[in-house]
Design a protein around this motif. Structure first.
Motif, short mmCIF file in Angstrom:
data_model
loop_
_atom_site.label_atom_id
_atom_site.label_comp_id
_atom_site.label_asym_id
_atom_site.label_seq_id
_atom_site.Cartn_x
_atom_site.Cartn_y
_atom_site.Cartn_z
N ALA A 19 4.22 -10.28 4.30
CA ALA A 19 4.10 -9.11 3.43
C ALA A 19 2.64 -8.74 3.23
O ALA A 19 2.27 -7.56 3.24
CB ALA A 19 4.78 -9.38 2.09
N GLY A 20 1.79 -9.76 3.03
CA GLY A 20 0.37 -9.50 2.87
C GLY A 20 -0.25 -8.92 4.13
O GLY A 20 -1.03 -7.96 4.09
N ALA A 21 0.11 -9.51 5.28
CA ALA A 21 -0.43 -9.00 6.55
C ALA A 21 0.03 -7.58 6.81
O ALA A 21 -0.74 -6.73 7.27
CB ALA A 21 0.02 -9.92 7.70
N SER A 22 1.30 -7.29 6.49
CA SER A 22 1.82 -5.94 6.66
C SER A 22 1.13 -4.95 5.74
O SER A 22 0.79 -3.83 6.13
CB SER A 22 3.33 -5.93 6.41
OG SER A 22 3.87 -4.63 6.48
N SER A 23 0.87 -5.36 4.50
CA SER A 23 0.23 -4.49 3.52
C SER A 23 -1.19 -4.12 3.94
O SER A 23 -1.66 -3.02 3.64
CB SER A 23 0.22 -5.17 2.15
OG SER A 23 1.54 -5.38 1.68
N THR B 245 0.83 -1.20 0.00
CA THR B 245 0.00 0.00 0.00
C THR B 245 0.86 1.25 0.00
O THR B 245 0.64 2.19 -0.77
CB THR B 245 -0.92 0.01 1.23
OG1 THR B 245 -1.68 -1.20 1.26
CG2 THR B 245 -1.85 1.21 1.20
N LEU B 246 1.90 1.25 0.86
CA LEU B 246 2.81 2.40 0.93
C LEU B 246 3.61 2.53 -0.36
O LEU B 246 3.82 3.64 -0.87
CB LEU B 246 3.74 2.21 2.13
CG LEU B 246 4.75 3.33 2.41
CD1 LEU B 246 4.03 4.64 2.72
CD2 LEU B 246 5.67 2.95 3.56
N MET B 247 4.04 1.40 -0.91
CA MET B 247 4.89 1.44 -2.09
C MET B 247 4.16 1.89 -3.34
O MET B 247 4.79 2.38 -4.30
CB MET B 247 5.53 0.06 -2.31
CG MET B 247 6.54 -0.28 -1.23
SD MET B 247 7.19 -1.94 -1.38
CE MET B 247 8.07 -2.07 0.18
N MET B 248 2.85 1.73 -3.37
CA MET B 248 2.08 2.21 -4.52
C MET B 248 2.18 3.72 -4.66
O MET B 248 1.90 4.27 -5.72
CB MET B 248 0.62 1.78 -4.39
CG MET B 248 0.41 0.30 -4.65
SD MET B 248 0.98 -0.19 -6.30
CE MET B 248 0.99 -1.96 -6.16
N GLY B 249 2.60 4.40 -3.58
CA GLY B 249 2.79 5.84 -3.65
C GLY B 249 3.94 6.26 -4.55
O GLY B 249 4.06 7.45 -4.89
N LEU B 250 4.76 5.30 -4.97
CA LEU B 250 5.85 5.62 -5.88
C LEU B 250 5.35 6.04 -7.26
O LEU B 250 6.01 6.79 -7.97
CB LEU B 250 6.78 4.40 -6.04
CG LEU B 250 7.65 4.02 -4.86
CD1 LEU B 250 8.35 2.69 -5.13
CD2 LEU B 250 8.68 5.10 -4.58
N GLY B 251 4.19 5.54 -7.64
CA GLY B 251 3.67 5.81 -8.98
C GLY B 251 4.05 4.68 -9.93
O GLY B 251 5.09 4.04 -9.78
N TRP B 252 3.18 4.44 -10.93
CA TRP B 252 3.37 3.29 -11.81
C TRP B 252 4.63 3.40 -12.66
O TRP B 252 5.24 2.40 -13.02
CB TRP B 252 2.13 3.11 -12.69
CG TRP B 252 0.96 2.59 -11.93
CD1 TRP B 252 -0.18 3.27 -11.59
CD2 TRP B 252 0.82 1.28 -11.37
NE1 TRP B 252 -1.02 2.47 -10.85
CE2 TRP B 252 -0.44 1.24 -10.70
CE3 TRP B 252 1.62 0.14 -11.35
CZ2 TRP B 252 -0.90 0.10 -10.05
CZ3 TRP B 252 1.16 -0.99 -10.70
CH2 TRP B 252 -0.08 -1.00 -10.06
N ASP B 253 5.00 4.64 -13.01
CA ASP B 253 6.19 4.79 -13.86
C ASP B 253 7.46 4.36 -13.12
O ASP B 253 8.29 3.62 -13.67
CB ASP B 253 6.33 6.22 -14.38
CG ASP B 253 6.26 7.26 -13.26
OD1 ASP B 253 5.93 6.90 -12.11
OD2 ASP B 253 6.53 8.44 -13.55
#
Length: 343
Positions: free
Chosen positions: A273-277, A93-101
């Motif tokens: 990783a899933g539980a953390s996400s 969830t946090l890492m999606m903040g990087l953006g798809w590019d």
């Protein structure tokens, strides 16, 4: 008063005996890890590198005597537990903040580096096992990835030599990069975010990424750490796919066995990783498990060092050093080129 069940007593006795056999070796590995951590904090040297070198210095303990079984247990079982607990540091969830590019750039850099290593290894006189081990460790997360990948590779008489050499190589190169790359970031005039992406996308080990990033600015450090953890998150899927391919196409171990379809430590990594996400792990527990992972990996690498014959490791040769350097330069070039294209 009812007597204890003989089967229960036998079970307990067997495990007590096993614990007594393992205790000396595990304690020695723990002491080496603690010494490495102490020296690391006082002399600004990577703890993984120190644990490995200290372990090698007392490798006679892993060859004969009461410590042998505990050292072997630490190098195998504690290693896998440590890799599994790495999953708690991953939050998609946090890492999606990087953006798809940027996500595409990081994923592409990791996959391209592994493919590149497999493609060029033969020109350096090495086969696919060493190529995948080195390229995977360079592409994903340094020593931790090397140990995880080594666990799924078919074993032969040189497996541990290749692992030790790779851990040494990526740790030294990661330390050099921690010093050199921030200078490069400033020389190229990168802003804080771009610098963080470059550092997080290219330096091998998490600790060195953090050190390099925060040496520039807090924003660079935060960005670099996030990008690096995304690379760490790729460890499980890559190990899983590789394990399936190895099981299908590669030769069996020297003992005739093949790695499991889905290694237990990969399952553990994915579950955590899933539980953390999804925020299912309380922060206090997550922090404890993250610290436990660091210590388990440190103890494991100390034990791996204690099982090592340094003369055999050094016999891997200059071509192996050149291969790791070329792979390191390749991922740096891919990330730098990708950032130039995106901006």
């Amino acid at each position: 008063m009812a007597s204890a069940n003989p089967e229960t007593l036998s079970f307990v006795e067997r495990h007590m005996e096993r614990a007594r056999e393992l205790f000396p070796g595990i304690m020695v590995a723990i002491m080496v890890a603690v010494a490495a951590k102490f020296l690391s904090e006082h002399y600004a040297t990577p703890a993984m590198l120190l644990a490995l070198l200290l372990g090698i210095a007392i490798s006679f303990l892993g060859e004969e005597g009461k410590a042998v079984q505990g050292v072997a247990f630490s190098a195998r079982t504690l290693l896998r537990l440590g890799v599994a607990l790495l999953g708690v540091r991953v939050s998609m969830t946090l890492m999606m903040g990087l953006g798809w590019d940027l996500i595409a750039l990081v994923v592409g850099g990791v996959l391209a580096t592994i493919a590149f290593g497999l493609a060029v290894a033969r020109f350096f006189g090495h086969k696919w096992r060493f190529a995948f081990l080195t390229a995977g460790s360079v592409a994903i997360c340094g020593a931790s990835a090397a140990m995880a990948i080594s666990a799924i590779l078919p074993k032969d008489e040189r497996s541990e030599e290749r692992l030790i050499f790779t851990v040494l190589g990526v740790t030294v190169l990661s330390t050099i990069a921690m010093i050199a790359y921030p200078i490069l970031v400033r020389a190229l005039g990168m802003n804080d975010v771009a610098g963080g992406v470059f550092l997080g996308g290219t330096i091998h080990d998490v600790a060195q990424v953090v050190g390099a990033g925060f040496s520039i600015s807090e924003q660079t450090g935060d960005t670099a750490t996030l990008v690096k953890l995304f690379r760490v998150a790729m460890l499980a899927p890559i190990v899983l796919v590789a394990s399936l391919l190895i099981r299908r196409f590669a030769e069996a171990d020297v003992d005739g066995e093949r790695p499991p379809i889905l290694p237990g430590f990969v399952i553990g990594f994915l579950v955590l990783a899933g539980a953390s996400s999804f925020g299912l792990i309380p922060p206090v527990i997550a922090d404890f498990m993250s610290q436990a992972s660091r210590w388990l990996l440190l103890v494991a690498i100390a034990a791996v060092g204690m099982k090592t014959n340094l003369k055999q490791v050094l016999s891997v040769g200059g071509a192996a050093i050149a291969l790791i350097i070329v792979e390191t330069l390749f991922i740096a070039g891919v990330i730098l080129g990708g950032m130039t294209f995106l901006t």
